[in-house]
Design an enzyme around this catalytic site. Structure first.
Site, PDB file in Angstrom:
ATOM      1  N   GLY A 171       0.831  -1.208   0.000  1.00  0.00           N
ATOM      2  CA  GLY A 171       0.000   0.000   0.000  1.00  0.00           C
ATOM      3  C   GLY A 171       0.860   1.250   0.000  1.00  0.00           C
ATOM      4  N   GLY A 172       0.306   2.288   0.605  1.00  0.00           N
ATOM      5  CA  GLY A 172       1.007   3.571   0.639  1.00  0.00           C
ATOM      6  C   GLY A 172       2.341   3.494   1.347  1.00  0.00           C
ATOM      7  N   GLY A 405      21.035  12.572 -31.535  1.00  0.00           N
ATOM      8  CA  GLY A 405      20.643  13.173 -30.258  1.00  0.00           C
ATOM      9  C   GLY A 405      21.334  12.484 -29.098  1.00  0.00           C
ATOM     10  N   ALA A 406      21.574  11.184 -29.267  1.00  0.00           N
ATOM     11  CA  ALA A 406      22.190  10.433 -28.178  1.00  0.00           C
ATOM     12  C   ALA A 406      23.613  10.944 -27.901  1.00  0.00           C
ATOM     13  CB  ALA A 406      22.204   8.951 -28.511  1.00  0.00           C
TER      14      ALA A 406
END
Ligand code: HXC
Length: 509
Positions: A171-172, A405-406
């Site tokens: 859970g949280g 771009g890399a």
């Protein structure tokens, strides 16, 4: 001198508190192949250094008969001690006490230790083994988690925060570990999920075991939630000790320098690692190990996004963070997971004054609808952002491909790198020869294409155009890498770069 009655009582109270939920539950914990909270702390810290706080606190809950069930310490063992002689703070959930569930008092105790760690500037380690929010305490338990999250966030980037999952974490409650810097999980004994298998089945009809859903291997290889995977509790705790050996105690200090082996002599074996054929894979870790002290590389997240490699090593005893494309896995291509993995690590290194060495061999970003639809644009942007923002020394070695771009993204001169080296095998270009010729000569004959490819390779498949423009500081032989990196690190030690004042930037998340 004999002890008086009051002193004897203290000894009795301590004995009782040390037993947590009692002998039966300790036995059950052991039968499940798990240590108790106290045993874990004992294994983790230097012998005899643990000092406990709030050993006698008890909860104030009266619901569901809880007023008749009070256990000293309230399910958390907390305090401070030493690892390799250095101060650390620690808290461990005690599953033998109300299933390690967290109520108001337990949360206050954790927050107290978190604040102490922040004030003293020392790392904090959380060992999780808990049934989550203490059901009998309702919203007070939830509030306790909120207070812990607050402290996790405020401490982020000031002191290293480490989470060790050694049982359930559901859970949280998962969000406290998620807010820390590193998560360790133990094989088969630890599970993390926001909603467990029963809820998954009810909501989605999907049948999944807790191991598949949130076991250590799942989070180490698929989700990227966990950074380290231990075979058993002992091994996991030893890895925590090792990780800390690479980290400073806080953001105002440097990581500890350790005496280590390694010469400044050239290592000719490195010249043979990168194959002549640019499309043949090789293992970047072999190169890294040939360069760093003691040939020792402490890898982080070895099972996740293996197309990028991250971890710590040392050069002449000083800690460095390494980010490296891995040509042996998917040709070292950059994708969503690799971007997230690298960017977060770069930011960690920057928070804690650890210089970053980048080894680059990257054909580009992974094409495809999956990558585009899941946001490779915003994920890839994280690497650029993280490198640009980082003010620590940044040194790059281009071993082979640095395309498109890399090339820019992987710590180029243009995004703020301090020293950029390239090997003679480096190919720094918009793309590889095949791709380029297919675009530029799409109507040409095969013969013309072959000729064009040769011309392209001659012109661009090398490091010299970039070197002519000053984008590469020096073209070096692989055998010289260690020496060159050490000199560059020494030179950049006094680096003084401060980003413009702002509340904080807006990294693409
Ligand atoms: C109070 C709890 C508890 C809880 C376990 N116990 N979880 N008590 N609050 N959350 C108690 C049990 O009643 C039992 O007490 C003892 O701890 C040991 O639990 P067992 O069930 O016997 O152990 P085991 O079979 O090993 O199962 C462990 C478990 C299971 C998988 C963790 O106990 C479980 O599912 N617990 C509930 C998990 C849960 O839903 N938690 C709330 C999540 S929501 P006795 O006296 O009988 O031995 C949450 C929100 C956080 O945490 C929000 C943050 C923002």
């Amino acid at each position: 001198m004999a002890l008086n009655e009051a002193q004897k009582k203290l000894i009795e109270l301590n004995k009782e508190a040390n037993l947590g939920g009692g002998e039966e539950r300790i036995k059950k914990q052991h039968e499940g192949g798990k240590m108790t909270a106290r045993e874990r702390i004992d294994v983790l810290l230097d012998k005899g250094t643990f000092a406990e706080v709030d050993k006698f606190v008890v909860h104030q809950c009266t619901n569901f008969g809880m007023d008749k069930k009070k256990i000293a310490g309230d399910g958390i063992v907390a305090g401070y001690g030493k690892i390799a002689g250095r101060l650390v703070f620690i808290y461990a959930y005690d599953f033998t006490v109300f299933g390690g569930s967290l109520g108001r008092t337990a949360a206050d105790k954790i927050v107290k230790v978190q604040r102490m760690a922040l004030k003293m500037g020392a790392p904090i380690i959380a060992i999780n083994d808990s049934g989550g929010a203490r059901i009998q305490e309702g919203v007070a338990a939830l509030a306790g988690y909120g207070d812990i999250f607050y402290q996790n966030t405020i401490s982020s980037g000031v002191i290293p925060q480490i989470s060790v999952i050694m049982g359930p974490c559901a859970g949280g409650a998962c969000y406290s570990p998620a807010l820390t810097d590193f998560i360790f999980m133990t094989k088969e004994k630890s599970h993390m999920f926001v909603t467990g298998p029963d809820v998954v089945k009810t909501v989605t009809n999907e049948i999944v075991t807790k191991e598949e859903l949130g076991g250590a291997m799942t989070h180490s290889s698929k989700s990227g939630v966990s950074h380290f995977l231990g075979e058993n509790e002992e091994e996991t705790l030893m890895m925590v000790r090792e990780l800390l050996s690479f980290l400073p105690s806080n953001n105002m200090e440097d990581a500890p320098i350790e005496p280590s082996e390694g010469s400044l002599e050239d290592n000719e074996a490195l010249n043979d690692i990168i194959p002549d054929d640019p499309n043949k894979p090789y293992d970047i870790k072999q190169l890294i190990e040939g360069v760093v002290d003691d040939k020792y590389f402490f890898e982080i997240m070895p099972h996740f996004a293996q197309n990028i490699v991250i971890g710590f090593a040392r050069l002449e005893g000083k800690v460095i963070g390494i980010v490296a494309n891995q040509p042996a896995y998917q040709a070292g291509v950059l994708d969503i997971d690799a971007s997230d993995k690298a960017a977060r690590f770069i930011r960690f290194c920057d928070c804690f004054n650890i210089p970053i060495i980048t080894f680059e061999d990257v054909p580009g970003f992974l094409p495809g609808t999956f990558q585009e639809h899941n946001g490779i644009i915003r994920h890839g942007a994280k690497i650029v952002y993280a490198y640009v923002e980082a003010t620590v020394p940044k040194i790059t070695v281009i071993t082979r491909k640095a395309y498109g771009g890399a090339y820019i993204v992987m710590s180029s001169k243009h995004t703020g790198s301090d020293v950029n080296f390239a090997y003679p095998s480096a190919e720094i270009a918009v793309m590889g020869a095949d791709g380029a010729v297919n675009i530029l000569y799409n109507k040409a004959t095969d013969e013309e294409k072959v000729k064009a490819k040769e011309e392209y390779k001659e012109k661009f498949s090398n490091p010299y155009r970039a070197a002519e423009l000053g984008y590469i500081d020096e073209v070096i032989l692989p055998q010289e890498t260690r020496k060159k990196l050490i000199k560059a690190l020494e030179m950049s030690q006094t680096k003084n770069r401060i980003n413009p004042a702002k509340k904080h930037g807006n990294i693409p998340l």
